[in-house]
Design an enzyme around this catalytic site. Structure first.
Site, PDB file in Angstrom:
ATOM      1  N   GLU A 152     -11.164  27.870 -81.563  1.00 56.12           N
ATOM      2  CA  GLU A 152     -11.377  29.276 -81.244  1.00 56.12           C
ATOM      3  C   GLU A 152     -11.737  30.046 -82.504  1.00 56.12           C
ATOM      4  O   GLU A 152     -11.389  29.639 -83.624  1.00 56.12           O
ATOM      5  CB  GLU A 152     -10.160  29.901 -80.572  1.00 56.12           C
ATOM      6  N   ARG A 165       9.836  34.081 -70.437  1.00 56.35           N
ATOM      7  CA  ARG A 165      11.270  34.294 -70.609  1.00 56.35           C
ATOM      8  C   ARG A 165      11.479  35.664 -71.226  1.00 56.35           C
ATOM      9  O   ARG A 165      10.516  36.369 -71.543  1.00 56.35           O
ATOM     10  CB  ARG A 165      11.859  33.237 -71.544  1.00 56.35           C
ATOM     11  N   LYS A 192      -2.062  25.242 -73.812  1.00 60.89           N
ATOM     12  CA  LYS A 192      -2.838  26.353 -74.360  1.00 60.89           C
ATOM     13  C   LYS A 192      -4.251  26.369 -73.790  1.00 60.89           C
ATOM     14  O   LYS A 192      -4.801  27.422 -73.468  1.00 60.89           O
ATOM     15  CB  LYS A 192      -2.892  26.246 -75.886  1.00 60.89           C
TER      16      LYS A 192
END
Length: 664
Positions: A200, A292, A116
């Site tokens: 964040e 995907r 991430k």
């Protein structure tokens, strides 16, 4: 184009890929576990091969076994579906190294999204908006506290290598940061083996909007519009739709352009999804790229008229993108929900077992069903308990919602419990109807979507009427094949010599038992419950519909009666009851099960934490059961001494099996 492909997955996505491949004249190879020998994807494929035991790590996660089958059968490509190995960069590399095409992005593109923190830095460098935060390697508590104060509150602490909602904490003021940081790091280390976190800014009441992207091997990338997935429970999507009712045309264009930027930043080829979090002010920020095909891709197909699986196959075969960005057009509105074998009223506990009844609406231009099971199949304990995806389309959102409500009313599932009634309440809720739901609404207001504790009287009377009519019909059918078809004793009307007869009906509804007394026959009854009497007149049950006058008012219900359940639906709500023999109700003691610990569902015992002779308090964990990719702690129902242990670590057990007992 390929001549033969292998599908390294199961369930509805494997069935979907097989059908698309067949339409293109491509032969298919399925792989399956020992639990899936009779699964629908195995029956649909041109050939199928067993690759191991029922647990995913013994079969569908065995890249070596899948590659062996591909080589043995001459498959030229492998489609990984979603889940399992679909985002495993090492597997993608191994497929390519074997000279077989991987129907998905390159392993190098996956690796860029594997962290991430790294993904966020990469996107920021590429000009994609990201949430203000800190992703650095310095993880000292002092520096993290300073960075948190700089970013401002509320703030989110996230495991840098996490997922699935684990290793996440919301901090609303500086004094809470230290304790939440330690807790998050412990959970991250336990779940992912690394305790690195990122910080964040926490976006209040956000929307979750994702953009479908496609790239090819020639450097081109486009987007196919957005899907809104703001209806979520514990970070898991519940309802998806396209287009988003929240976006303006300007915001839609800006997010689409940012998604294409993200695709170029990692040299993306094939299908993927760029996920954004969007604030109430319209500010949008990159979350992640799912490398995907997504479970919710059908809503994009319905509004664009495109077959995304066909696009995947063509791009993996070396073709260019079939269309340019300016050629992509959307029409109408599509919504998807997922039918699961689970019990929303018991904390969404996954279910398993044979699908004794699986009645779904007929497919049409407005209704689509993607499923990997049919009636009579088994939902196993080893995999995700999804039964089907229900997708609807219409010219606009209000009409699509009406289609969805109608389609859900036509669903009947028996065997394992299902979430159909929960979904019906969801799609009628003002937060959905008014398109105001945010990602945290369901978790904050879950009680608004669960079944009410009180049963609607008209639904109960309709269920009792349907059961009475079914009993009479069954009795007539049985008499017609007997030695004396005209005998009055063959009628199930409660008749008694010298006085009006009565029939007792008993039903189970969750943990509650319901008993009614009915007089009459042939569709005209007097039904008593709790001292109140109701009149039923002119009842008729035909073609799955019950028409009846209840206390003088004419009503119509959808109805289905079987030996296992009675289901009625009034167009807005449903009631599902289990017929209960009276002797069982009368013989059951109120404290009969207090000394037993039972398996709530089939599974494997992974841990035993007590031994016979141990003194237990109420709530002490005795065993831990693994089922449906989750662990369930089975606890002592009361204080007492453990008398008997009937299961051991590694044992597979059936639902309702007694695993341990306390001294009585």
């Amino acid at each position: 184009m390929f001549q033969k492909i292998l599908i390294a997955n199961r369930g509805e996505i494997a069935c979907r890929v097989i059908r698309t491949a067949r339409r293109l004249g491509i032969r298919t190879v399925a792989v399956f576990s020992e639990a899936d020998g009779d699964a629908q994807h195995v029956r649909l494929a041109d050939e199928a091969h067993c690759i191991g035991g029922p647990r995913p790590q013994d079969s569908y996660l065995r890249g070596d076994a899948i590659l062996d089958v591909a080589k043995k059968t001459g498959a030229q490509a492998i489609h990984p579906g979603y889940g399992f190995l679909s985002e495993n960069a090492d597997f993608a590399d191994a497929v390519q190294a074997a000279g077989i095409a991987f129907i998905g992005p390159a392993g190098s593109s996956m690796r860029k999204m594997g962290s991430k923190a790294g993904a966020k830095d990469l996107m920021a460098a590429a000009g994609v908006p990201v949430v203000p935060g800190y992703t650095g390697e310095d993880q000292s508590p002092e520096l993290l506290q300073r960075e948190a104060d700089r970013i401002g509150y509320p703030l989110m602490i996230k495991a840098a290598h996490g997922g699935g909602g684990k290793g996440m904490r919301i901090v609303r003021e500086a004094g809470e940061f230290g304790a939440n940081l330690q807790s998050c790091q412990r959970e991250a280390a336990s779940a992912f083996g690394r305790d690195r976190v990122l910080l964040e800014r926490y976006i209040e009441h956000p929307r979750h909007i994702e953009i479908q992207i496609f790239g090819d091997g020639f450097g081109a990338a486009i987007h196919l519009g957005e899907r809104e997935c703001s209806a979520q429970r514990r970070y898991q999507k519940v309802l998806e739709e396209s287009p988003s009712p929240f976006l303006t045309p300007e915001l839609r264009a800006a997010m689409g352009a940012a998604a294409v930027q993200a695709a170029h930043a990692i040299d993306y080829a094939n299908a993927g999804t760029v996920e954004f979090i969007v604030g109430q002010d319209g500010g949008f920020y990159f979350m992640e790229i799912n490398t995907r095909l997504q479970v919710e891709h059908p809503v994009t197909e319905e509004v664009t008229g495109l077959d995304l699986v066909e696009w995947q196959l063509r791009i993996a075969a070396g073709e260019q993108l079939p269309l340019r960005q300016e050629d992509i057009a959307q029409h109408g509105h599509a919504i998807e929900v997922r039918l699961y074998a689970e019990d929303p009223d018991a904390g969404f506990l996954p279910g398993s077992g044979t699908l004794k009844t699986l009645r779904l609406p007929a497919p049409s231009r407005h209704v689509r069903l993607d499923s990997g099971v049919v009636e009579g199949d088994t939902v196993t304990i080893f995999y995700d308990p999804m039964i089907a995806k229900l997708i609807v389309w219409d010219e606009d959102r209000p009409r699509a919602l009406a289609r969805l409500r109608e389609a859900l009313a036509g669903c009947a599932i028996s065997g394992p419990k299902s979430n159909v009634a929960f979904l019906e309440r969801l799609v009628r809720h003002p937060a959905i109807v008014e398109a105001s739901i945010d990602t945290g609404y369901l978790d904050r207001h879950l009680d608004e979507f669960l079944a009410p504790s009180a049963i609607d009287p008209s639904l109960l009377l309709a269920a009792a009427t349907a059961q009475l009519l079914a009993q009479e019909s069954d009795a007539r059918a049985a008499a017609a094949h007997g030695s004396d078809p005209t005998s009055p004793w063959a009628d199930a009307d409660g008749w008694r010599l010298g006085h009006a007869g009565a029939r007792r009906l008993a039903f189970a509804h969750g943990d509650a038992s319901i008993e009614l007394l009915a007089h009459g026959h042939g569709g005209d009854y007097r039904i008593e419950r709790d001292g109140q009497t109701h009149t039923i007149a002119g009842a008729r049950l035909a073609d799955g519909a019950l028409s009846v006058r209840i206390d003088g008012a004419m009503r119509r219900f959808l109805a289905a009666v079987s030996a296992d359940e009675v289901l009625v639906h009034d167009g807005d709500r449903r009631l599902r009851l289990q017929p209960e023999p009276l002797y069982r109700r009368q013989s059951a003691g109120s404290d009969a099960a207090e000394h037993r610990i039972r398996a709530p569902m089939p599974g494997r015992v992974v841990l035993v934490q007590a031994r016979p002779g141990d003194a237990l308090d109420a709530g002490d964990v005795v065993l831990v059961l693994e089922a449906m990719k989750m662990e369930l702690a089975l606890k002592a129902p009361r204080a007492g001494t453990l008398a008997e242990l009937r299961a051991h670590a590694g044992d597979f057990v059936e639902a309702d099996a007694v695993l341990a007992t306390l001294e009585q």
